[in-house]
Design an enzyme around this catalytic site. Sequence first.
Site, PDB file in Angstrom:
ATOM      1  N   CYS A 103       0.568   3.063   3.676  1.00 61.64           N
ATOM      2  CA  CYS A 103       1.056   2.516   4.949  1.00 61.64           C
ATOM      3  C   CYS A 103       2.094   1.413   4.808  1.00 61.64           C
ATOM      4  O   CYS A 103       2.544   0.871   5.821  1.00 61.64           O
ATOM      5  CB  CYS A 103      -0.111   2.021   5.788  1.00 61.64           C
ATOM      6  SG  CYS A 103      -0.928   0.554   5.123  1.00 61.64           S
ATOM      7  N   CYS A 132      -8.671  -5.631  -9.503  1.00 62.96           N
ATOM      8  CA  CYS A 132      -8.328  -4.587 -10.466  1.00 62.96           C
ATOM      9  C   CYS A 132      -7.904  -3.355  -9.665  1.00 62.96           C
ATOM     10  O   CYS A 132      -8.738  -2.659  -9.095  1.00 62.96           O
ATOM     11  CB  CYS A 132      -9.553  -4.308 -11.328  1.00 62.96           C
ATOM     12  SG  CYS A 132      -9.237  -3.250 -12.731  1.00 62.96           S
ATOM     13  N   CYS A 159       0.850  -1.192   0.000  1.00 62.12           N
ATOM     14  CA  CYS A 159       0.000   0.000   0.000  1.00 62.12           C
ATOM     15  C   CYS A 159       0.883   1.239   0.000  1.00 62.12           C
ATOM     16  O   CYS A 159       1.820   1.348   0.791  1.00 62.12           O
ATOM     17  CB  CYS A 159      -0.880  -0.020   1.247  1.00 62.12           C
ATOM     18  SG  CYS A 159      -1.886   1.463   1.466  1.00 62.12           S
ATOM     19  N   CYS A 182      -7.213  -1.059   1.559  1.00 61.68           N
ATOM     20  CA  CYS A 182      -6.188  -1.603   2.435  1.00 61.68           C
ATOM     21  C   CYS A 182      -6.837  -1.796   3.800  1.00 61.68           C
ATOM     22  O   CYS A 182      -7.424  -0.864   4.347  1.00 61.68           O
ATOM     23  CB  CYS A 182      -5.003  -0.643   2.519  1.00 61.68           C
ATOM     24  SG  CYS A 182      -3.762  -1.133   3.743  1.00 61.68           S
ATOM     25  N   CYS A 200      -5.059   0.699   6.601  1.00 67.76           N
ATOM     26  CA  CYS A 200      -5.228   2.158   6.666  1.00 67.76           C
ATOM     27  C   CYS A 200      -6.471   2.675   5.948  1.00 67.76           C
ATOM     28  O   CYS A 200      -6.743   3.870   5.991  1.00 67.76           O
ATOM     29  CB  CYS A 200      -3.986   2.860   6.108  1.00 67.76           C
ATOM     30  SG  CYS A 200      -3.824   2.733   4.310  1.00 67.76           S
TER      31      CYS A 200
END
Length: 160
Positions: free
Chosen positions: A68, A137, A65, A114, A117
Amino acid sequence: MLTWHDVTRFLETGNLKPDRVVEKTDAEWRLHLTDEQYRVARQKGTERPFSSEMCSLFEPGLYACVCCDTLLFDARHKFDSGTGWPSFTQPVKENAIAYHGDNAYGMLRVETTCNTCGAHLGHVFPDGPKPSGLRYCMNAVALVKVRDADAGLGSEGEGR
């Protein structure tokens, strides 16, 4: 291995608990991210299709991510979906991704964020290749590619 049945179950019963939680103020996210990363990851935007070289990048590695650093996807589960966005068949861990119903634009979709976060990543669809049948996707600007799990992230990622 996650399947569409699992994704719909998470929508109905709730997402798995993340390994950790990262929370920041809007001002802190703005300082950390580019304008485009912020627009996509924090404001649920979408990048233009085929705007990233990540779509055609198929070398070994892990994707984390951008907000984070939590590990999300392994390149071994990446495939060319032809959609213009990087696509994967599985996350690295069942609790890496959170799933949310999205009925924007007059269609029912499953948004992926995510689980650490809350960053908007993209959507998951039940039209991917076997054996999972899933197509995650993803917006490339919401991900950062790392070489391996030891590339400054540790086993679960370190929050920025």
